[in-house]
Motif scaffolding. Structure first.
Motif, PDB file in Angstrom:
ATOM      1  N   SER A 208      77.850  26.009  99.056  1.00 46.75           N
ATOM      2  CA  SER A 208      77.973  27.103  98.089  1.00 46.75           C
ATOM      3  C   SER A 208      76.646  27.347  97.384  1.00 46.75           C
ATOM      4  CB  SER A 208      79.051  26.761  97.052  1.00 46.75           C
ATOM      5  OG  SER A 208      79.093  27.734  96.040  1.00 46.75           O
ATOM      6  N   ASP A 209      76.362  28.634  97.144  1.00 54.04           N
ATOM      7  CA  ASP A 209      75.134  28.981  96.422  1.00 54.04           C
ATOM      8  C   ASP A 209      75.406  29.274  94.943  1.00 54.04           C
ATOM      9  OD1 ASP A 209      76.506  31.336  96.667  1.00 54.04           O
ATOM     10  OD2 ASP A 209      74.807  32.523  97.404  1.00 54.04           O
ATOM     11  N   ILE A 210      76.616  29.027  94.498  1.00 56.39           N
ATOM     12  CA  ILE A 210      76.970  29.275  93.107  1.00 56.39           C
ATOM     13  C   ILE A 210      76.193  28.335  92.190  1.00 56.39           C
ATOM     14  CG2 ILE A 210      78.920  27.657  92.959  1.00 56.39           C
ATOM     15  CD1 ILE A 210      79.132  31.179  91.558  1.00 56.39           C
ATOM     16  N   LYS A 211      75.703  28.844  91.075  1.00 57.66           N
ATOM     17  CA  LYS A 211      74.984  28.022  90.105  1.00 57.66           C
ATOM     18  C   LYS A 211      75.941  27.559  89.006  1.00 57.66           C
ATOM     19  CE  LYS A 211      70.573  30.362  90.968  1.00 57.66           C
ATOM     20  NZ  LYS A 211      69.976  29.234  91.708  1.00 57.66           N
ATOM     21  N   LEU A 212      75.462  26.649  88.192  1.00 56.47           N
ATOM     22  CA  LEU A 212      76.255  26.133  87.068  1.00 56.47           C
ATOM     23  C   LEU A 212      75.408  26.209  85.805  1.00 56.47           C
ATOM     24  CD1 LEU A 212      78.756  24.635  85.880  1.00 56.47           C
ATOM     25  CD2 LEU A 212      77.612  22.493  86.499  1.00 56.47           C
ATOM     26  N   LYS A 213      75.967  26.840  84.768  1.00 60.85           N
ATOM     27  CA  LYS A 213      75.303  26.906  83.470  1.00 60.85           C
ATOM     28  C   LYS A 213      76.180  26.201  82.441  1.00 60.85           C
ATOM     29  CE  LYS A 213      72.724  31.140  84.397  1.00 60.85           C
ATOM     30  NZ  LYS A 213      72.249  32.439  83.867  1.00 60.85           N
ATOM     31  N   VAL A 214      75.537  25.347  81.634  1.00 54.51           N
ATOM     32  CA  VAL A 214      76.273  24.529  80.674  1.00 54.51           C
ATOM     33  C   VAL A 214      75.741  24.784  79.268  1.00 54.51           C
ATOM     34  CG1 VAL A 214      76.973  22.196  80.029  1.00 54.51           C
ATOM     35  CG2 VAL A 214      76.602  22.761  82.429  1.00 54.51           C
ATOM     36  N   ILE A 215      76.655  25.160  78.363  1.00 58.81           N
ATOM     37  CA  ILE A 215      76.333  25.393  76.955  1.00 58.81           C
ATOM     38  C   ILE A 215      76.855  24.219  76.140  1.00 58.81           C
ATOM     39  CG2 ILE A 215      76.754  26.881  74.952  1.00 58.81           C
ATOM     40  CD1 ILE A 215      77.295  29.144  77.004  1.00 58.81           C
ATOM     41  N   GLY A 216      76.081  23.764  75.160  1.00 56.80           N
ATOM     42  CA  GLY A 216      76.597  22.740  74.267  1.00 56.80           C
ATOM     43  C   GLY A 216      75.553  21.736  73.839  1.00 56.80           C
ATOM     44  N   ASN A 230      71.148  15.079  87.518  1.00 60.14           N
ATOM     45  CA  ASN A 230      71.484  16.482  87.698  1.00 60.14           C
ATOM     46  C   ASN A 230      70.637  17.389  86.820  1.00 60.14           C
ATOM     47  OD1 ASN A 230      74.128  16.617  89.464  1.00 60.14           O
ATOM     48  ND2 ASN A 230      74.360  14.880  88.091  1.00 60.14           N
ATOM     49  N   ALA A 231      70.025  16.823  85.778  1.00 58.52           N
ATOM     50  CA  ALA A 231      69.210  17.639  84.878  1.00 58.52           C
ATOM     51  C   ALA A 231      68.020  18.257  85.606  1.00 58.52           C
ATOM     52  CB  ALA A 231      68.736  16.805  83.695  1.00 58.52           C
ATOM     53  N   LYS A 232      67.624  17.687  86.755  1.00 56.83           N
ATOM     54  CA  LYS A 232      66.500  18.202  87.523  1.00 56.83           C
ATOM     55  C   LYS A 232      66.943  19.119  88.662  1.00 56.83           C
ATOM     56  CE  LYS A 232      63.701  14.085  86.533  1.00 56.83           C
ATOM     57  NZ  LYS A 232      62.960  12.940  87.108  1.00 56.83           N
ATOM     58  N   ASP A 233      68.246  19.332  88.796  1.00 55.20           N
ATOM     59  CA  ASP A 233      68.779  20.205  89.834  1.00 55.20           C
ATOM     60  C   ASP A 233      68.535  21.661  89.423  1.00 55.20           C
ATOM     61  OD1 ASP A 233      70.359  21.731  91.584  1.00 55.20           O
ATOM     62  OD2 ASP A 233      71.861  20.145  91.765  1.00 55.20           O
ATOM     63  N   GLU A 234      67.826  22.407  90.244  1.00 55.39           N
ATOM     64  CA  GLU A 234      67.485  23.792  89.898  1.00 55.39           C
ATOM     65  C   GLU A 234      68.703  24.699  89.861  1.00 55.39           C
ATOM     66  OE1 GLU A 234      66.317  25.291  94.429  1.00 55.39           O
ATOM     67  OE2 GLU A 234      64.757  25.035  92.910  1.00 55.39           O
ATOM     68  N   ASN A 235      69.829  24.251  90.421  1.00 51.97           N
ATOM     69  CA  ASN A 235      71.055  25.044  90.394  1.00 51.97           C
ATOM     70  C   ASN A 235      71.870  24.829  89.128  1.00 51.97           C
ATOM     71  OD1 ASN A 235      71.203  26.365  93.166  1.00 51.97           O
ATOM     72  ND2 ASN A 235      70.822  24.216  93.699  1.00 51.97           N
ATOM     73  N   ILE A 236      71.497  23.842  88.315  1.00 54.35           N
ATOM     74  CA  ILE A 236      72.209  23.538  87.074  1.00 54.35           C
ATOM     75  C   ILE A 236      71.274  23.805  85.903  1.00 54.35           C
ATOM     76  CG2 ILE A 236      73.418  21.771  85.743  1.00 54.35           C
ATOM     77  CD1 ILE A 236      73.955  20.302  88.367  1.00 54.35           C
ATOM     78  N   THR A 237      71.726  24.621  84.970  1.00 56.52           N
ATOM     79  CA  THR A 237      70.932  24.955  83.786  1.00 56.52           C
ATOM     80  C   THR A 237      71.643  24.466  82.541  1.00 56.52           C
ATOM     81  OG1 THR A 237      70.134  26.967  84.883  1.00 56.52           O
ATOM     82  CG2 THR A 237      69.801  26.799  82.504  1.00 56.52           C
ATOM     83  N   PHE A 238      70.966  23.629  81.769  1.00 60.01           N
ATOM     84  CA  PHE A 238      71.496  23.150  80.492  1.00 60.01           C
ATOM     85  C   PHE A 238      70.923  24.047  79.387  1.00 60.01           C
ATOM     86  CE2 PHE A 238      71.408  19.613  83.407  1.00 60.01           C
ATOM     87  CZ  PHE A 238      72.663  19.040  83.241  1.00 60.01           C
ATOM     88  N   LEU A 239      71.764  24.834  78.767  1.00 59.83           N
ATOM     89  CA  LEU A 239      71.309  25.858  77.838  1.00 59.83           C
ATOM     90  C   LEU A 239      71.250  25.391  76.390  1.00 59.83           C
ATOM     91  CD1 LEU A 239      73.350  28.793  79.374  1.00 59.83           C
ATOM     92  CD2 LEU A 239      70.895  28.450  79.562  1.00 59.83           C
ATOM     93  N   GLY A 240      71.818  24.223  76.082  1.00 60.36           N
ATOM     94  CA  GLY A 240      71.874  23.793  74.694  1.00 60.36           C
ATOM     95  C   GLY A 240      72.771  24.702  73.878  1.00 60.36           C
ATOM     96  N   ARG A 241      72.514  24.750  72.581  1.00 56.82           N
ATOM     97  CA  ARG A 241      73.299  25.637  71.716  1.00 56.82           C
ATOM     98  C   ARG A 241      72.785  27.068  71.849  1.00 56.82           C
ATOM     99  NH1 ARG A 241      76.825  23.245  68.380  1.00 56.82           N
ATOM    100  NH2 ARG A 241      76.570  21.031  67.896  1.00 56.82           N
ATOM    101  N   VAL A 242      73.694  28.025  71.829  1.00 56.08           N
ATOM    102  CA  VAL A 242      73.326  29.442  71.873  1.00 56.08           C
ATOM    103  C   VAL A 242      74.050  30.166  70.745  1.00 56.08           C
ATOM    104  CG1 VAL A 242      72.954  29.375  74.369  1.00 56.08           C
ATOM    105  CG2 VAL A 242      75.200  30.053  73.475  1.00 56.08           C
ATOM    106  N   ASP A 243      73.516  31.310  70.324  1.00 51.70           N
ATOM    107  CA  ASP A 243      74.209  32.081  69.296  1.00 51.70           C
ATOM    108  C   ASP A 243      75.345  32.879  69.949  1.00 51.70           C
ATOM    109  OD1 ASP A 243      73.074  34.405  70.448  1.00 51.70           O
ATOM    110  OD2 ASP A 243      71.439  34.440  69.009  1.00 51.70           O
ATOM    111  N   ASP A 244      76.166  33.497  69.126  1.00 51.04           N
ATOM    112  CA  ASP A 244      77.356  34.170  69.652  1.00 51.04           C
ATOM    113  C   ASP A 244      77.018  35.316  70.595  1.00 51.04           C
ATOM    114  OD1 ASP A 244      79.086  32.462  68.418  1.00 51.04           O
ATOM    115  OD2 ASP A 244      79.761  33.863  66.867  1.00 51.04           O
ATOM    116  N   SER A 245      75.969  36.069  70.318  1.00 47.14           N
ATOM    117  CA  SER A 245      75.629  37.198  71.180  1.00 47.14           C
ATOM    118  C   SER A 245      75.253  36.726  72.581  1.00 47.14           C
ATOM    119  CB  SER A 245      74.488  38.019  70.569  1.00 47.14           C
ATOM    120  OG  SER A 245      73.320  37.236  70.424  1.00 47.14           O
ATOM    121  N   GLU A 246      74.491  35.644  72.671  1.00 44.93           N
ATOM    122  CA  GLU A 246      74.130  35.101  73.985  1.00 44.93           C
ATOM    123  C   GLU A 246      75.344  34.480  74.662  1.00 44.93           C
ATOM    124  OE1 GLU A 246      70.907  32.064  76.105  1.00 44.93           O
ATOM    125  OE2 GLU A 246      70.872  32.353  73.931  1.00 44.93           O
ATOM    126  N   LEU A 247      76.178  33.798  73.873  1.00 39.80           N
ATOM    127  CA  LEU A 247      77.389  33.198  74.418  1.00 39.80           C
ATOM    128  C   LEU A 247      78.284  34.264  75.035  1.00 39.80           C
ATOM    129  CD1 LEU A 247      79.393  30.819  74.727  1.00 39.80           C
ATOM    130  CD2 LEU A 247      80.161  31.285  72.390  1.00 39.80           C
TER     131      LEU A 247
END
Length: 356
Positions: A208-216, A230-247
């Motif tokens: 699968s070419d689906i990516k994974l984005k994680v907020i928190g 997994n933190a170095k996997d280019e298909n997984i993005t750790f976004l940290g905290r985001v504001d409501d508009s970005e969420l």
């Protein structure tokens, strides 16, 4: 006057703080005698207008809540105090308390020993001092009754909801990027580790070419866990905290939302996703069947292949996604911050009448 314990204004926003803030915003529209009492170290400077916030005391944290808050209330005649987060002053008698869940008893790995010892001491005392108890689901009510002695007739269910800003009325900003979205934390009961295993299995077995984005929290919080490779996997993005508009934008543009928790008293993120027109796959444990009903694809969060299969279904079947989008939009209609605040107001009215 009705006084609200507004210590939550000094804390980062999770589901507990979101509940408190939204209920307060609706309560001020229902009555004109609401005062929020807070420590001086308020974190959020862009609070909605209409909130009557009064800062008292010199300290913060538990000391403020257990010592300075009740001392001030007693100095003005011991009025009714409404606590909308999971703690309250333990020796103050004229109060309504809220306890969202007992995760700290069911999943001890998620919390420090100090935290568990503190809650194990505070909560029974808090309950004994309360006129009524608010919790957020029938599931949480049953769990509280298993852990503590409390009159079930004094427990009131007040559901969470989703703000009007979470909307499906939008145009996708990037149709080319396909990704699963998760709102998670490194706490064990959130089962982020299981979700990563399921995602890796999906990519390994189905290319699968689906990516994974994680907020928190922060990317660093995740990177320090056992699954840090997994933190170095280019298909997984750790976004940290985001504001409501970005969420909201992330919800709106996601292929699907994944909610893998072992334990939730309610679980607001799946509802936020549904309100934004995002199909949801979810754990079938704890409160999730109560909150989500038949509007999602369920999986056993302890069964990694089953979770991975749910990811495959939702990412490969556009008709299924469309069906779940519509089911989710209908499910969200069952929840309203206004209705929840009206229930809280009714509890307040009963408590004040009993003292008259």
């Amino acid at each position: 006057m009705i006084y609200i314990n507004a210590r939550f204004l000094t804390q980062d926003v999770t589901g507990v703080q979101r509940f408190a803030e939204q209920i307060c915003m609706e309560l001020v529209g229902l009555r004109d005698d609401v005062v929020l009492l807070a420590p001086k170290d308020i974190k959020r400077s862009s609070l909605p207008s209409g909130l009557n916030i009064q800062t008292i005391g010199k300290k913060s944290g538990h000391y403020w809540e257990q010592i300075e808050l009740p001392r001030y209330l007693k100095s003005i005649g011991s009025p009714l105090l409404v606590n909308l987060c999971s703690t309250a002053p333990v020796f103050y008698k004229n109060q309504i308390v809220t306890h969202h869940d007992v995760t700290y008893k069911r999943y001890k790995k998620s919390f420090s020993l100090k935290f568990r010892m503190l809650y194990s001491m505070l909560v029974p005392m808090m309950l004994r001092s309360s006129k009524a108890l608010i919790t957020v689901s029938e599931f949480s009510k049953s769990e509280i009754l298993k852990c503590f002695r409390y009159d079930p007739k004094k427990i009131h269910i007040v559901y969470n909801a989703v703000g009007d800003e979470f909307s499906h009325d939008f145009e996708r900003s990037d149709k080319s990027e396909k990704y699963l979205l998760a709102v998670s934390s490194p706490n064990f009961h959130k089962n982020f580790h299981g979700m990563l295993e399921a995602y890796n299995l999906l990519r390994r077995n189905h290319n699968s070419d689906i990516k994974l984005k994680v907020i928190g929290k922060s990317s660093a919080s995740f990177a320090t866990q056992d699954f840090s490779t997994n933190a170095k996997d280019e298909n997984i993005t750790f976004l940290g905290r985001v504001d409501d508009s970005e969420l909201i934008s992330l919800y709106q543009n996601a292929t699907a939302f994944v909610f893998p928790s072992f334990y939730e008293g309610f679980g607001i993120p799946p509802l936020e996703a549904q309100a934004c027109g995002c199909p949801v796959i979810s754990s079938n444990k704890a409160s999730m069947p109560e909150v989500l009903n038949d509007s999602v694809i369920y999986f056993d969060p302890y069964n990694i292949p089953e979770m991975s299969d749910a990811m495959l279904k939702i990412t490969s079947d556009s008709a299924l996604r469309n069906m779940l989008v519509n089911a989710g939009l209908e499910n969200v209609k069952k929840y309203s911050w206004k209705n929840s605040a009206e229930k809280v107001n009714s509890i307040i009215e009963t408590a004040t009448a009993s003292r008259a």
